[in-house]
Each structure stands twice: as structure tokens, then as C-alpha cells.
Design a protein around this motif. Sequence first.
Motif, PDB file in Angstrom:
ATOM      1  N   MET A   1     -14.002   0.061   5.456  1.00  0.00           N
ATOM      2  CA  MET A   1     -12.559   0.299   5.568  1.00  0.00           C
ATOM      3  C   MET A   1     -11.944   0.439   4.178  1.00  0.00           C
ATOM      4  O   MET A   1     -12.265  -0.316   3.260  1.00  0.00           O
ATOM      5  N   ALA A   2     -11.062   1.436   3.990  1.00  0.00           N
ATOM      6  CA  ALA A   2     -10.459   1.696   2.681  1.00  0.00           C
ATOM      7  C   ALA A   2      -9.557   0.533   2.257  1.00  0.00           C
ATOM      8  O   ALA A   2      -8.875  -0.075   3.080  1.00  0.00           O
ATOM      9  N   THR A   3      -9.563   0.245   0.957  1.00  0.00           N
ATOM     10  CA  THR A   3      -8.733  -0.823   0.409  1.00  0.00           C
ATOM     11  C   THR A   3      -7.301  -0.333   0.238  1.00  0.00           C
ATOM     12  O   THR A   3      -7.070   0.787  -0.226  1.00  0.00           O
ATOM     13  N   ILE A   4      -6.341  -1.174   0.619  1.00  0.00           N
ATOM     14  CA  ILE A   4      -4.931  -0.834   0.451  1.00  0.00           C
ATOM     15  C   ILE A   4      -4.425  -1.476  -0.839  1.00  0.00           C
ATOM     16  O   ILE A   4      -4.446  -2.700  -0.983  1.00  0.00           O
ATOM     17  N   GLU A   5      -3.996  -0.655  -1.774  1.00  0.00           N
ATOM     18  CA  GLU A   5      -3.441  -1.152  -3.028  1.00  0.00           C
ATOM     19  C   GLU A   5      -2.036  -1.705  -2.768  1.00  0.00           C
ATOM     20  O   GLU A   5      -1.329  -1.247  -1.865  1.00  0.00           O
ATOM     21  N   ARG A   6      -1.624  -2.685  -3.550  1.00  0.00           N
ATOM     22  CA  ARG A   6      -0.279  -3.244  -3.437  1.00  0.00           C
ATOM     23  C   ARG A   6       0.451  -3.080  -4.758  1.00  0.00           C
ATOM     24  O   ARG A   6      -0.110  -3.339  -5.817  1.00  0.00           O
ATOM     25  N   LEU A   7       1.692  -2.639  -4.652  1.00  0.00           N
ATOM     26  CA  LEU A   7       2.507  -2.412  -5.849  1.00  0.00           C
ATOM     27  C   LEU A   7       3.876  -3.039  -5.681  1.00  0.00           C
ATOM     28  O   LEU A   7       4.428  -3.066  -4.567  1.00  0.00           O
ATOM     29  N   ALA A   8       4.437  -3.511  -6.787  1.00  0.00           N
ATOM     30  CA  ALA A   8       5.826  -3.963  -6.789  1.00  0.00           C
ATOM     31  C   ALA A   8       6.724  -2.739  -6.665  1.00  0.00           C
ATOM     32  O   ALA A   8       6.364  -1.631  -7.084  1.00  0.00           O
ATOM     33  N   LEU A   9       7.904  -2.906  -6.099  1.00  0.00           N
ATOM     34  CA  LEU A   9       8.817  -1.796  -5.892  1.00  0.00           C
ATOM     35  C   LEU A   9       9.159  -1.098  -7.201  1.00  0.00           C
ATOM     36  O   LEU A   9       9.232   0.138  -7.256  1.00  0.00           O
ATOM     37  N   THR A  10       9.370  -1.856  -8.276  1.00  0.00           N
ATOM     38  CA  THR A  10       9.735  -1.243  -9.557  1.00  0.00           C
ATOM     39  C   THR A  10       8.626  -0.339 -10.078  1.00  0.00           C
ATOM     40  O   THR A  10       8.890   0.759 -10.583  1.00  0.00           O
ATOM     41  N   ASP A  11       7.371  -0.778  -9.947  1.00  0.00           N
ATOM     42  CA  ASP A  11       6.242   0.028 -10.403  1.00  0.00           C
ATOM     43  C   ASP A  11       6.074   1.255  -9.517  1.00  0.00           C
ATOM     44  O   ASP A  11       5.819   2.369 -10.000  1.00  0.00           O
ATOM     45  N   PHE A  12       6.227   1.069  -8.215  1.00  0.00           N
ATOM     46  CA  PHE A  12       6.121   2.184  -7.277  1.00  0.00           C
ATOM     47  C   PHE A  12       7.183   3.243  -7.572  1.00  0.00           C
ATOM     48  O   PHE A  12       6.887   4.440  -7.641  1.00  0.00           O
ATOM     49  N   ARG A  13       8.429   2.809  -7.777  1.00  0.00           N
ATOM     50  CA  ARG A  13       9.516   3.753  -8.060  1.00  0.00           C
ATOM     51  C   ARG A  13       9.225   4.534  -9.333  1.00  0.00           C
ATOM     52  O   ARG A  13       9.402   5.759  -9.389  1.00  0.00           O
ATOM     53  N   ARG A  14       8.766   3.852 -10.366  1.00  0.00           N
ATOM     54  CA  ARG A  14       8.470   4.536 -11.625  1.00  0.00           C
ATOM     55  C   ARG A  14       7.390   5.588 -11.426  1.00  0.00           C
ATOM     56  O   ARG A  14       7.495   6.715 -11.934  1.00  0.00           O
ATOM     57  N   ARG A  15       6.347   5.240 -10.677  1.00  0.00           N
ATOM     58  CA  ARG A  15       5.263   6.194 -10.463  1.00  0.00           C
ATOM     59  C   ARG A  15       5.716   7.389  -9.625  1.00  0.00           C
ATOM     60  O   ARG A  15       5.326   8.530  -9.893  1.00  0.00           O
ATOM     61  N   LYS A 235      -5.221   7.977  -0.179  1.00  0.00           N
ATOM     62  CA  LYS A 235      -5.271   6.544  -0.417  1.00  0.00           C
ATOM     63  C   LYS A 235      -4.042   5.900   0.219  1.00  0.00           C
ATOM     64  O   LYS A 235      -3.069   6.571   0.565  1.00  0.00           O
ATOM     65  N   GLU A 236      -4.076   4.585   0.348  1.00  0.00           N
ATOM     66  CA  GLU A 236      -2.938   3.836   0.878  1.00  0.00           C
ATOM     67  C   GLU A 236      -2.433   2.841  -0.163  1.00  0.00           C
ATOM     68  O   GLU A 236      -3.222   2.231  -0.880  1.00  0.00           O
ATOM     69  N   VAL A 237      -1.123   2.694  -0.232  1.00  0.00           N
ATOM     70  CA  VAL A 237      -0.514   1.706  -1.106  1.00  0.00           C
ATOM     71  C   VAL A 237       0.605   1.023  -0.328  1.00  0.00           C
ATOM     72  O   VAL A 237       1.363   1.679   0.391  1.00  0.00           O
ATOM     73  N   VAL A 239       4.039  -1.247  -0.321  1.00  0.00           N
ATOM     74  CA  VAL A 239       5.187  -1.590  -1.155  1.00  0.00           C
ATOM     75  C   VAL A 239       6.210  -2.315  -0.286  1.00  0.00           C
ATOM     76  O   VAL A 239       6.777  -1.713   0.635  1.00  0.00           O
ATOM     77  N   ALA A 240       6.438  -3.566  -0.573  1.00  0.00           N
ATOM     78  CA  ALA A 240       7.439  -4.368   0.164  1.00  0.00           C
ATOM     79  C   ALA A 240       7.263  -4.230   1.672  1.00  0.00           C
ATOM     80  O   ALA A 240       8.231  -4.031   2.413  1.00  0.00           O
ATOM     81  N   GLY A 241       6.022  -4.282   2.127  1.00  0.00           N
ATOM     82  CA  GLY A 241       5.746  -4.250   3.549  1.00  0.00           C
ATOM     83  C   GLY A 241       5.604  -2.877   4.169  1.00  0.00           C
ATOM     84  O   GLY A 241       5.297  -2.756   5.354  1.00  0.00           O
ATOM     85  N   ILE A 242       5.817  -1.814   3.405  1.00  0.00           N
ATOM     86  CA  ILE A 242       5.685  -0.439   3.900  1.00  0.00           C
ATOM     87  C   ILE A 242       4.449   0.196   3.292  1.00  0.00           C
ATOM     88  O   ILE A 242       4.248   0.119   2.070  1.00  0.00           O
ATOM     89  N   THR A 243       3.615   0.810   4.115  1.00  0.00           N
ATOM     90  CA  THR A 243       2.383   1.440   3.637  1.00  0.00           C
ATOM     91  C   THR A 243       2.583   2.939   3.489  1.00  0.00           C
ATOM     92  O   THR A 243       3.008   3.619   4.429  1.00  0.00           O
ATOM     93  N   TYR A 244       2.269   3.431   2.298  1.00  0.00           N
ATOM     94  CA  TYR A 244       2.404   4.855   1.981  1.00  0.00           C
ATOM     95  C   TYR A 244       1.031   5.491   1.774  1.00  0.00           C
ATOM     96  O   TYR A 244       0.073   4.821   1.360  1.00  0.00           O
ATOM     97  N   LEU A 245       0.970   6.790   2.051  1.00  0.00           N
ATOM     98  CA  LEU A 245      -0.192   7.610   1.724  1.00  0.00           C
ATOM     99  C   LEU A 245       0.060   8.299   0.393  1.00  0.00           C
ATOM    100  O   LEU A 245       1.184   8.687   0.095  1.00  0.00           O
ATOM    101  N   TRP A 246      -0.981   8.481  -0.400  1.00  0.00           N
ATOM    102  CA  TRP A 246      -0.792   9.185  -1.659  1.00  0.00           C
ATOM    103  C   TRP A 246      -2.089   9.860  -2.071  1.00  0.00           C
ATOM    104  O   TRP A 246      -3.171   9.524  -1.598  1.00  0.00           O
ATOM    105  N   ARG A 247      -1.962  10.825  -2.963  1.00  0.00           N
ATOM    106  CA  ARG A 247      -3.114  11.532  -3.525  1.00  0.00           C
ATOM    107  C   ARG A 247      -3.269  11.104  -4.973  1.00  0.00           C
ATOM    108  O   ARG A 247      -2.309  11.133  -5.748  1.00  0.00           O
ATOM    109  N   ARG A 248      -4.457  10.719  -5.366  1.00  0.00           N
ATOM    110  CA  ARG A 248      -4.663  10.158  -6.700  1.00  0.00           C
ATOM    111  C   ARG A 248      -4.203  11.103  -7.807  1.00  0.00           C
ATOM    112  O   ARG A 248      -3.652  10.675  -8.822  1.00  0.00           O
TER     113      ARG A 248
END
Length: 365
Positions: A1-15, A235-237, A239-248
Motif C-alpha cells: 500500500m502506498a505511503t501517505i505523506e503528511r504536510l503542515a498547511l503552511t508548507d502545503f500552501r507554499r508548495r 502520490k497522496e499527501v 493536509v489537516a485531515g484532507i488527502t490530496y493527489l499530486w504528481r511528483r
Amino acid sequence: MATIERLALTDFRRRVVAGAFPDFQRLADAFSAMQFVQADPIRSPARAQDLMLRQRVNGYVAGELEATFPDLDAEEGYLFAYGFMTPEVWRELRWRPIRKLKKLERDVLDAVAELGEVHPRGLDERFGRKSVKNYWGGKSQQTKRILEHLHHHGYLRVARREKGIRVYQVPEQTDGQDSDPRARYRRLVMTTVHVFGASTKTMVVSELRNHNHLLPSRQERLAAVESLIEDGHLKEVQVAGITYLWRRENWLEEEVPDRVRILAPFDPLVRDRTRFQQLWGWDYRFEAYVPAAKRVRGYYAMPVLWRDQVIGWANANVADDRLKVQLGYVGKRPREKAFRMQTEAEVEATSKFLGLPSGAWELAW
């Protein structure tokens, strides 16, 4: 099973913000890399497609996409909205279920094939100018509606535009109509995530509802998205309880510059209103189709990005050959000198993009 990364909202917003504005020197390179640009006919002060490309192509000017479209490797069609796209994306969504063509539809298609390229007015002499009800309850010319219908179902393509009006031609035939629908849906998912950046499964499946014919059940569609995660394409990340999909390849860790950007209401950074609310803590609403008396921020209020924060909105119009910009804020206006300088630079750049002389603008703070 793929690992879900966790990010703080501030880091997620910046990215998310850092990855939203790749810098291109040529429109052709930008278009190829972006894959899809949403279109909208409202010009306030320019069409949405031009406002979005301005933020990503150095020296871009209003109308450049339409003017150079015949020379670009580009198509028009409906992904999650109507817009301009690469031929690869268009081939994935080109064929849609359709009943047998009616005689008039077949006749119009034959006429386009015979004439090579057809402006809707070019069929008046042959078919007349009968009006029919359009999508919005108004009246449109019957042959124009048939051309739009044939284009939507893959029988025609847009060759170019004349003053914003689509000119059609018969495209080369392909066997895309018989390709694997699940594979097509998976590729449309990848394109959608590429355009928006980090997106939830729910948002992606909802945005692609126009293509539900490929996978009729919601369970099938969600399974197709899940398979892209299992295969490592997404990939999955969390953020504050919400899971997002993203491309590396879209995930940048660089800092966000001290810059002001006036964004189109449909810019990929702000179009997902649920993500918008999580990132910036307020609800943005497009009000062009809201009765004037009920508008809160304005007819075509455009989000204003300062660094990695959307702090308010701008209403802009051109009158007497001058760009007039009125700003509004969710909270207090930033007082830094850098904000004032960068805002003035953005308004100056917008005026040049519109073909106005340097300094031909007024800014109301």
C-alpha cells in the motif's frame, strides 16, 4: 500500500503556489507543458485564457493564443471545462456517445468536408438562418448549433478563430473511438491533476463528470483513480485531515517570491473552491452571472495573490484607453512598501499586456 505523506498547511500552501507558475519564454512551450487552458468569452479586462497565460509566458499579450492558434499544435474541446488543449488530450476525449446523425447534421458535415474550413456564417446560403433554442434559453442559428454539436462529438475540429468565432474543419479520422475506456479515463485523470496540481479524488472525479460515459459507475471511476496511486503515477499527501493527489514532477519546494499576481477566476491555482478555502480561509465566488444587486465583490472580481496568500480581489476595466483597477481585501491591506511596489508593477504589466501605453492605468487601493 502506498505511503501517505503528511504536510503542515503552511508548507502545503507554499508548495502549491510555488508549482503553479512555471516560467516560459514561448507560448508554444507553455501550451505543450500546460496541456490544457480553460477558455471563457468574458473580456474583463481580457479573456480568462489570456489572463492565465500572461502569468506563465514572458511577454504574452492579450489575444496571442487566438492569433497564433493555427500555428500551434493545439485543439479545442471539453475536458473539465471548455478550453484549448494539446492534440494528445483531445484524442482521449474526442469521441462521445451519440445517436445516429440526423439528415441535416449529415448534410452540414458533408458541407464542411466539401468546403475545407467553415465559419458558421459560411453555411447561410446553403442552409438558411433558422434559429433554435440554445443551452442558455436564448436563440442561436441552427447550423451554428449543429457545428457545435458535431465538434463536441468528435466529427469536427476547430481550425482557427475569426474575432472569437470558431472556424471548423473535418479532422483526420482515428481509431480512438474503439480505445480502452478505462485507459482513456486514467489518462484524463492524470491530465486533470497535472492542470490543477494537488487535488482530492472527489474533486477530480466530479470535474470529469462530462466523461462518465467512459466508466458509467462511480465505483469504477474511483477504482481507476486508485489504480493510478497503486501504480505510482500519483502520490497522496494529507493536509489537516484532507488527502490530496499530486504528481511528483509538479511538487516544488522552492520559496515563493515577493510578487503580486492578479489571477483569472478560473486560474488553476484558485479554481478548486474547496482547496481555496482550506489554503486561504475565505470563500471566493465568481459573480459574473449573479444579479448585480446580490454581488459582494464585483462582476469579474479576480483573486489577488501576494506571496503565497490570496489576500483579496481586483476589479479591472479599460475606459478611455486607461486601465482602471479597484482592489478589495479580505482583511487589512498589507502596509509593506514591497506590496505597494509589486502591486503597481503588476498593474503596469497588465496594462502592457492589454496593449496600453506605459503608465496608462489608475489604481484604487
